[in-house]
Motif scaffolding. Structure first.
Motif, PDB file in Angstrom:
ATOM      1  N   SER A   1       4.375   8.567   0.141  1.00 48.09           N
ATOM      2  CA  SER A   1       3.482   9.297  -0.836  1.00 48.09           C
ATOM      3  C   SER A   1       4.368   9.437  -2.049  1.00 48.09           C
ATOM      4  O   SER A   1       5.445   9.677  -2.056  1.00 48.09           O
TER       5      SER A   1
ATOM      6  N   LYS B   1      -4.121   9.372  -3.755  1.00 47.43           N
ATOM      7  CA  LYS B   1      -4.941   8.316  -3.620  1.00 47.43           C
ATOM      8  C   LYS B   1      -4.241   7.083  -2.880  1.00 47.43           C
ATOM      9  O   LYS B   1      -3.178   6.757  -3.604  1.00 47.43           O
ATOM     10  N   GLN B   2      -4.795   6.618  -1.847  1.00 49.80           N
ATOM     11  CA  GLN B   2      -4.325   5.237  -1.247  1.00 49.80           C
ATOM     12  C   GLN B   2      -4.533   4.191  -2.429  1.00 49.80           C
ATOM     13  O   GLN B   2      -5.727   3.760  -3.068  1.00 49.80           O
TER      14      GLN B   2
ATOM     15  N   GLU C   1       0.900  -1.317   0.013  1.00 49.25           N
ATOM     16  CA  GLU C   1       0.024  -0.004  -0.129  1.00 49.25           C
ATOM     17  C   GLU C   1       0.752   1.162   0.045  1.00 49.25           C
ATOM     18  O   GLU C   1       1.757   1.323   0.802  1.00 49.25           O
ATOM     19  N   LEU C   2       0.329   2.334  -0.807  1.00 51.25           N
ATOM     20  CA  LEU C   2       1.226   3.490  -0.749  1.00 51.25           C
ATOM     21  C   LEU C   2       0.208   4.591  -1.363  1.00 51.25           C
ATOM     22  O   LEU C   2      -0.930   4.047  -1.760  1.00 51.25           O
ATOM     23  N   ASN C   3       0.629   5.679  -1.105  1.00 52.99           N
ATOM     24  CA  ASN C   3      -0.400   6.902  -1.724  1.00 52.99           C
ATOM     25  C   ASN C   3       0.336   7.270  -2.947  1.00 52.99           C
ATOM     26  O   ASN C   3       1.276   7.883  -2.979  1.00 52.99           O
TER      27      ASN C   3
ATOM     28  N   GLY D   1       3.739   2.517   2.156  1.00 49.40           N
ATOM     29  CA  GLY D   1       3.311   3.484   3.066  1.00 49.40           C
ATOM     30  C   GLY D   1       3.502   5.003   2.821  1.00 49.40           C
ATOM     31  O   GLY D   1       3.351   5.980   3.595  1.00 49.40           O
TER      32      GLY D   1
END
Length: 150
Positions: A69, A9-10, A3-5, A67
């Motif tokens: 951006s 947007k996630q 998961e990352l932004n 995790g």
């Protein structure tokens, strides 16, 4: 799933942790503005921002972005209204266009840290982002123009 932004947007990407961030962006998220240049981290065509710092996404493992951006050229401005994007057009920088997203992302990093850089600071900061067409003087002029508009 990692998961990352990305561009505000996630997202969750099903890929191996050692997958280059470039391929996660291009293949999994279908954001193709970030270009594959050399694949070895030398040219900078693949530059994106990772927590605000320009990195070469071809050499950045997806796990390193977990995790974090990430901002791609598509996330810099949804309507191409960023001062750098406007200056790129005004100064007629693009020729083949291949390095442009990497150049702009590296320049955006500079202007975020130093809104009014000198020519020497621009040259120093942009060193290592290669332009096959040799439009370096136009790139510098565009960054100077954008610093006045920021």
């Amino acid at each position: 799933m990692i998961e990352l932004n990305v561009n505000g947007k996630q997202v969750a990407i099903a890929a191996e942790p050692d997958t280059p961030l470039l391929w996660a962006i291009r293949e999994h998220l279908e954001l193709t503005g970030t270009k594959y240049g050399c694949g070895s981290g030398f040219c900078g065509a693949c530059a994106v921002h990772l927590n605000g710092k320009a990195v070469r996404s071809c050499q950045t493992p997806l796990a390193q972005a977990a995790g974090a951006s990430v901002t791609t050229i598509e996330g810099l401005s949804p309507d191409s209204s960023h001062p750098l994007q406007k200056a790129w057009i005004a100064e007629q920088v693009p020729q083949c266009g291949y390095c442009q997203s990497g150049q702009i992302m590296k320049a955006a990093e500079l202007l975020e840290r130093n809104p009014n850089p000198t020519r020497e600071e621009i040259v120093s900061h942009m060193n290592g982002i290669l332009c096959r067409c040799g439009t370096y003087n136009r790139i510098i002029a565009a960054i100077e123009r954008a610093s006045g508009e920021g």
